[in-house]
Every structure is written in C-alpha cells, then in structure tokens.
Design a protein around this motif. Structure first.
Motif, PDB file in Angstrom:
ATOM      1  N   SER A  80      25.885  40.555  41.560  1.00  0.00           N
ATOM      2  CA  SER A  80      26.311  40.630  39.918  1.00  0.00           C
ATOM      3  C   SER A  80      27.933  40.219  40.027  1.00  0.00           C
ATOM      4  N   TRP A  81      28.677  40.784  39.111  1.00  0.00           N
ATOM      5  CA  TRP A  81      30.219  40.288  38.959  1.00  0.00           C
ATOM      6  C   TRP A  81      30.955  41.259  39.677  1.00  0.00           C
ATOM      7  N   ARG A  82      30.483  42.930  40.056  1.00  0.00           N
ATOM      8  CA  ARG A  82      30.882  43.690  40.175  1.00  0.00           C
ATOM      9  C   ARG A  82      31.193  43.564  42.018  1.00  0.00           C
ATOM     10  N   TRP A  83      30.251  42.497  42.796  1.00  0.00           N
ATOM     11  CA  TRP A  83      30.341  42.482  44.236  1.00  0.00           C
ATOM     12  C   TRP A  83      31.502  41.657  43.959  1.00  0.00           C
ATOM     13  N   LEU A  84      32.453  40.723  42.856  1.00  0.00           N
ATOM     14  CA  LEU A  84      33.202  40.422  43.711  1.00  0.00           C
ATOM     15  C   LEU A  84      34.746  41.456  44.043  1.00  0.00           C
ATOM     16  N   PHE A  85      34.248  42.628  43.236  1.00  0.00           N
ATOM     17  CA  PHE A  85      35.360  43.398  42.832  1.00  0.00           C
ATOM     18  C   PHE A  85      35.009  44.255  44.423  1.00  0.00           C
ATOM     19  N   VAL A  86      33.698  44.602  44.873  1.00  0.00           N
ATOM     20  CA  VAL A  86      32.944  45.400  46.253  1.00  0.00           C
ATOM     21  C   VAL A  86      33.382  44.439  46.956  1.00  0.00           C
ATOM     22  N   PHE A  87      33.665  42.878  47.360  1.00  0.00           N
ATOM     23  CA  PHE A  87      34.277  42.224  48.138  1.00  0.00           C
ATOM     24  C   PHE A  87      35.526  43.082  48.608  1.00  0.00           C
ATOM     25  N   VAL A  88      36.463  42.226  47.689  1.00  0.00           N
ATOM     26  CA  VAL A  88      37.997  42.072  47.149  1.00  0.00           C
ATOM     27  C   VAL A  88      38.165  43.594  48.225  1.00  0.00           C
ATOM     28  N   LEU A  89      37.706  45.050  47.805  1.00  0.00           N
ATOM     29  CA  LEU A  89      38.040  46.474  48.014  1.00  0.00           C
ATOM     30  C   LEU A  89      37.869  46.786  49.041  1.00  0.00           C
ATOM     31  N   PRO A  90      37.516  46.279  50.170  1.00  0.00           N
ATOM     32  CA  PRO A  90      37.535  46.862  51.700  1.00  0.00           C
ATOM     33  C   PRO A  90      38.642  46.142  52.191  1.00  0.00           C
ATOM     34  N   ILE A  91      38.131  44.852  51.799  1.00  0.00           N
ATOM     35  CA  ILE A  91      39.524  43.582  52.712  1.00  0.00           C
ATOM     36  C   ILE A  91      41.053  44.375  52.031  1.00  0.00           C
ATOM     37  N   ALA A  92      41.448  44.600  51.118  1.00  0.00           N
ATOM     38  CA  ALA A  92      43.277  45.178  50.410  1.00  0.00           C
ATOM     39  C   ALA A  92      43.052  46.537  51.088  1.00  0.00           C
ATOM     40  N   ALA A  93      42.460  47.439  51.486  1.00  0.00           N
ATOM     41  CA  ALA A  93      42.094  48.591  51.836  1.00  0.00           C
ATOM     42  C   ALA A  93      42.105  48.178  53.454  1.00  0.00           C
ATOM     43  N   GLY A  94      41.702  47.699  54.142  1.00  0.00           N
ATOM     44  CA  GLY A  94      42.190  47.632  55.553  1.00  0.00           C
ATOM     45  C   GLY A  94      43.709  47.343  55.241  1.00  0.00           C
TER      46      GLY A  94
ATOM     47  N   ALA B 100      52.837  48.568  45.715  1.00  0.00           N
ATOM     48  CA  ALA B 100      52.524  47.810  44.499  1.00  0.00           C
ATOM     49  C   ALA B 100      50.341  47.527  45.724  1.00  0.00           C
ATOM     50  N   MET B 101      50.232  48.110  46.507  1.00  0.00           N
ATOM     51  CA  MET B 101      48.947  47.207  47.623  1.00  0.00           C
ATOM     52  C   MET B 101      48.132  49.006  47.185  1.00  0.00           C
ATOM     53  N   CYS B 102      48.514  50.291  46.860  1.00  0.00           N
ATOM     54  CA  CYS B 102      47.865  50.710  46.339  1.00  0.00           C
ATOM     55  C   CYS B 102      47.845  50.778  44.627  1.00  0.00           C
ATOM     56  N   VAL B 103      48.383  50.254  44.082  1.00  0.00           N
ATOM     57  CA  VAL B 103      47.801  49.902  42.672  1.00  0.00           C
ATOM     58  C   VAL B 103      47.320  49.062  42.355  1.00  0.00           C
ATOM     59  N   PHE B 104      47.178  48.193  43.708  1.00  0.00           N
ATOM     60  CA  PHE B 104      46.142  47.256  43.097  1.00  0.00           C
ATOM     61  C   PHE B 104      44.461  47.651  43.783  1.00  0.00           C
ATOM     62  N   LEU B 105      44.559  48.070  44.814  1.00  0.00           N
ATOM     63  CA  LEU B 105      43.451  48.963  45.455  1.00  0.00           C
ATOM     64  C   LEU B 105      42.595  50.167  44.239  1.00  0.00           C
ATOM     65  N   ALA B 106      43.280  50.586  43.187  1.00  0.00           N
ATOM     66  CA  ALA B 106      42.987  51.481  42.429  1.00  0.00           C
ATOM     67  C   ALA B 106      42.261  50.288  41.007  1.00  0.00           C
ATOM     68  N   GLY B 107      43.123  49.369  40.534  1.00  0.00           N
ATOM     69  CA  GLY B 107      42.915  48.245  39.813  1.00  0.00           C
ATOM     70  C   GLY B 107      41.188  47.824  40.035  1.00  0.00           C
TER      71      GLY B 107
ATOM     72  N   LEU C 196      53.203  40.465  55.037  1.00  0.00           N
ATOM     73  CA  LEU C 196      52.632  40.936  53.910  1.00  0.00           C
ATOM     74  C   LEU C 196      52.162  39.489  53.121  1.00  0.00           C
ATOM     75  N   VAL C 197      52.552  38.316  54.109  1.00  0.00           N
ATOM     76  CA  VAL C 197      51.769  36.999  53.707  1.00  0.00           C
ATOM     77  C   VAL C 197      49.986  37.356  53.861  1.00  0.00           C
ATOM     78  N   LEU C 198      49.715  37.924  54.321  1.00  0.00           N
ATOM     79  CA  LEU C 198      48.306  39.245  54.683  1.00  0.00           C
ATOM     80  C   LEU C 198      47.970  39.567  53.724  1.00  0.00           C
ATOM     81  N   ALA C 199      48.474  40.829  52.582  1.00  0.00           N
ATOM     82  CA  ALA C 199      48.793  41.064  51.573  1.00  0.00           C
ATOM     83  C   ALA C 199      48.578  40.088  51.057  1.00  0.00           C
ATOM     84  N   THR C 200      49.342  39.222  50.720  1.00  0.00           N
ATOM     85  CA  THR C 200      49.494  38.035  49.304  1.00  0.00           C
ATOM     86  C   THR C 200      48.527  37.811  49.060  1.00  0.00           C
ATOM     87  N   PHE C 201      48.054  36.719  49.751  1.00  0.00           N
ATOM     88  CA  PHE C 201      47.043  36.180  50.511  1.00  0.00           C
ATOM     89  C   PHE C 201      45.526  36.879  50.050  1.00  0.00           C
ATOM     90  N   VAL C 202      45.926  38.227  49.655  1.00  0.00           N
ATOM     91  CA  VAL C 202      44.452  38.963  49.885  1.00  0.00           C
ATOM     92  C   VAL C 202      44.435  38.876  47.645  1.00  0.00           C
TER      93      VAL C 202
END
Length: 487
Positions: free
Chosen positions: A168-182, A87-94, A21-27
């Motif tokens: 681009s600013w889009r890479w901010l979300f692209v950067f987070v997406l695979p980490i959050a998915a993992g 929580a995490m699936c909603v976050f990934l979708a967003g 949960l700490v790892l997920a909250t960090f992300v």
C-alpha cells in the motif's frame, strides 16, 4: 543561531555537524518526491479525484513556501540542536500521522506537518555549513551537500515505485519513519551547538504577510493548467501584492534590527546575481522534471517504475559529480564551472525540443544526464559564491531566501510548462490534429521556452565573479543599507 564562533575548523575533513545535517536533509528531501507515483492508489483507496489527490504534493509545496521565509529569523533565535530537534520531531510526527491516516484530510494534514519540519532543514544545513567551514574548503563540502540533495529526489520515484509494487501507499511512510527516527536519535546524540542564539521578538504581521504572500503566489501558480486562467491570475496578483507589503515591512524592521527576513542580502550584487541564476536554472530543471515523465508515461506508455529508472541515472550523475565540482571550485573558482554548466543546461533543453514518439531511450537518458551534470556544475558554485558574498550574520537570511525562491521557481516552472503544453495541444486538437501528436508538439514548445529561459542563466553566469567578494566588501555593502532605506 548566532554566527559568532570560538573556533572554526581549518582541516580538510568535513565537520561532523555537517555530516549529520546532510544525512537528515537527505531523508526529508527523499520524502518530498516519494509520493509522486502514489496518486493513482490514493484516488482508489481514499475515493478522491485526481485533482484532489494532487494536493498531497501541492500542500507540501505551499507549506514550504509559507514557512521557509520565517526560518532566517528562527535560526538566529535557537541553538543548532534545538532547531534540529524541532525540525526532525515535527517531520516524524507528520510522517506517523500520514502513515495511519484514515481519510484524505488526515493524510493532507500529515503532509503539511512533514513540510513544516522539512522547511527548516535546508536553511539550517546551508547556514551551518557557511558558518563552520573555512572559505577555502566550502566548495568541496558544498559538493558533498549537492550529492545528498540531488540523489534524494532522483531516488524518491524509484523507491516509491518499488514499494508500491509490494504494498500500500502507507508503506511509503512506514519505510521513511524508522530511518528518520534513527537519524534523529543519532543526530541528537552527536550534534553540537554552533554559536549562541540571539534574543528578539517575532513580528507577527510579517509572519502573516509572508505566509499569505508566498503561499498565495505558489498556490496561484499551481492552479494554472486547471482550465481557468482568471482565478490563478487573481491569486498570483494578490500574492505579489502581499509579498510587496512584506518586503516594505522588512525594510522598516531593519531599522530596529529585528526583520523576519533581512533584505540586506540583496544589496550584495554577487548574491543577487546568484539568486537570479539559481531561480531560472531551478525553474528550467523543474519544468523538465514535469515534462519528461509525462512524455514517457502518457506518450510512450511506460510505467511509473520504468520512468523512475530511466531518469535515475541523471540524478545519480548530478549527485556523484557534486564532490568533484566542489573541489574544482575551491581550486579554480566559479566561472570555469558555471559558464560551461549554463551552456550545457541550454543545450540539453534544446535537445529535448527534438523528441519524437520513437526517439531511442538512450538518447533521452543522455540528454537528461547532460542536463543534470550541467546543473551540478552550476548549482554548487552558485550556492557557494552567493552565500559567501554575505557577512556572517546574514547567512541564515540568505539561506532562507534561496530556499524560498526555489519553491517559487518550482511552482512557476511547473505552471509555465503545463500551461504552454496544454494551450498548444488544445489549439492543435481544435484544428484536427490527433491528441498524441498535439501533446508531443505542446511538449516540444514547452521545452523550447525552457531553453530560451536558459539563455538568461548563461548571461548571469558571465556576470558572476570568479570568487565571492571579500568580507570587507560585504560588510560595507551591508552598512550602506540604512542610508538607502532612508533615501
């Protein structure tokens, strides 16, 4: 998520569920601050004004304030795995929606969806921690939590500055997406349920009152500094009235045992004092987080990346000190940490009132590190003492109220320092002072007001007990509620 457990761990090793949960909250918390440096890019790429672009942060904060009060009820009605998965699936979708957003409106929708997932994670982490970790070991584990939740905001602007240098600013979300998915995949493979969910229907009137009340209050506070005073005041007053109606509704629902946010947590004096201390300290921290970048970028001419690198040592120091603070709390109690920490907060903010246009950067870094270390010394014991003073079945509601008040304090801190700074600067400019020195004087005054507020933190720190009240005392306090409500 019920508080009844078949067995609680007694060793010194941090439970696996807490690590996950700490790892997920960090992300998810990293994502909360990662858009700070992207505002100028959004203005150009999506053809919006600066005020409109700021909504990527404002909407996130509004959504958090609206959703978090519901999480106390929600976490008691679902299993740990289901709450985490949702929580995490909603976050990934967003995050995915924001990454491919063709317009600002779609980007805003993605941020709102992200915030809905983020809003669940912090109360889920705190509630689970208080449930599975023995009292004698909570400080150490809470210290590790502090490391995650304080390093993440510090790293957000730095990471975004580096990413924006490359793309681009889009890479901010692209950067987070695979980490959050993992993190989501790993968590679902290893996460175990804690307790059994309870049954009970949701009171939709409470949901509406909560969303409009807390959301309206945060929105009104966020509008201060836009020029007009009347409109924000009206919105804030309306929000306060709706929150009062929400509170009265909860008192009535507590008689039937199905409140959305159980206000019996406030009957614990230790929890109530911790709540006030945390709110004022958080207000002061957020105020400094707004003022310091404004000073460094607008008055000293630094880039967003340079600014992020200068404030990063403070965030890292706060996080790295967290485990040590936790161990000291377990051994000596809270007062030996909270009282010096509160004094350090006031001293650091008082130091910032002396900023000049030529102050050496090392002095600024030193003051910021002092502020962050002092906050670490206060936050870990305050969270542990406050939640530890509650009976087990109120942990989820206590966590939700703490998280809700953090959002309100963040909005109030931002509104307060921006309004004070702008008002003072505008007054000086009308009297012929050049804009640069007028804004500097306004920032000094805003820091001075924050330092004065920090005196309230010292007062609350002195009033806090060294250890949380015993479970017997907490249950007695909780059992007194029906008579208090009737009276």
């Amino acid at each position: 998520m019920s508080a009844e457990l078949s067995a609680a761990p007694t060793g010194r090793r941090t439970p696996t569920v807490i690590r996950l949960l700490v790892l997920a909250t960090f992300v998810v918390i990293l994502n909360e601050t990662i858009m700070i440096n992207a505002i100028p890019r959004l203005m150009v790429d999506l053809n919006v004004t600066d005020r409109t672009a700021q909504w990527v942060s404002t909407a996130f904060m509004l959504t958090m304030a609206s959703v978090i009060p519901i999480t106390g009820w929600f976490l008691q009605r679902v299993t740990t795995r289901r709450a985490y998965a949702l929580a995490m699936c909603v976050f990934l979708a967003g995050t995915a929606l924001a990454a491919v957003a063709p317009s600002f409106e779609v980007l805003l929708a993605g941020r709102v969806v992200q915030a809905c997932g983020t809003a669940v994670m912090m109360p889920l982490l705190m509630t689970t921690l208080m449930t599975v970790v023995p009292e004698h070991d909570r400080g150490r584990v809470m210290g590790n939590v502090t490391l995650a939740i304080s390093v993440a905001p510090a790293m957000g602007p730095v990471i975004s500055g580096l990413v924006l240098q490359l793309g681009s600013w889009r890479w901010l979300f692209v950067f987070v997406l695979p980490i959050a998915a993992g993190v989501t995949w790993f968590g679902l493979r290893n996460l175990e349920n804690i307790g059994e969910p309870q049954t009970g229907s949701v009171d939709w009137l409470s949901v509406v009152l909560s969303a409009l009340g807390f959301g309206g209050l945060v929105f009104g506070l966020s509008r201060f500094g836009d020029g007009s005073i009347t409109t924000p005041v009206v919105i804030v007053v309306a929000g306060v009235v709706l929150i009062a109606a929400f509170a009265l509704r909860q008192l009535r629902l507590q008689r039937t045992g199905s409140p959305l946010l159980d206000l019996r947590v406030l009957l614990s004096s230790t929890y109530a004092k911790a709540l006030v201390l945390m709110a004022v300290a958080f207000l002061a921290m957020l105020g400094s987080m707004i003022l310091l970048p404004l000073y460094l970028q607008n008055l000293r001419g630094l880039s967003p990346l340079q600014t992020g690198l200068l404030v990063m040592p403070g965030g890292l120091a706060m996080g790295l000190l967290g485990p040590t603070v936790g161990r000291l709390f377990d051994r000596f109690g809270g007062r030996v940490l909270v009282i010096p920490g509160s004094i350090g907060i006031a001293a650091a903010l008082a130091g910032f009132t002396q900023i000049t246009l030529s102050m050496p950067y090392w002095q600024l870094v030193a003051l910021h590190v002092l502020l962050m270390i002092s906050l670490a010394a206060a936050f870990t014991p305050v969270f542990t003492l406050g939640l530890g003073a509650l009976p087990m079945h109120l942990y989820s509601h206590g966590s939700s109220m703490l998280a809700t008040l953090q959002q309100v304090a963040a909005a109030l801190g931002t509104a307060l320092v921006v309004t004070i700074m702008s008002s003072r600067a505008n007054t000086l400019e009308r009297h012929g002072v050049d804009p640069l020195h007028a804004n500097l004087t306004g920032m000094r005054l805003a820091f001075a007001v924050s330092a004065v507020l920090a005196l309230l933190v010292i007062a609350m720190a002195i009033l806090l007990p060294n250890r949380a009240e015993s479970p017997v005392e907490a249950v007695v306090v909780e059992d007194e509620l029906p008579e208090l409500v009737k009276d």
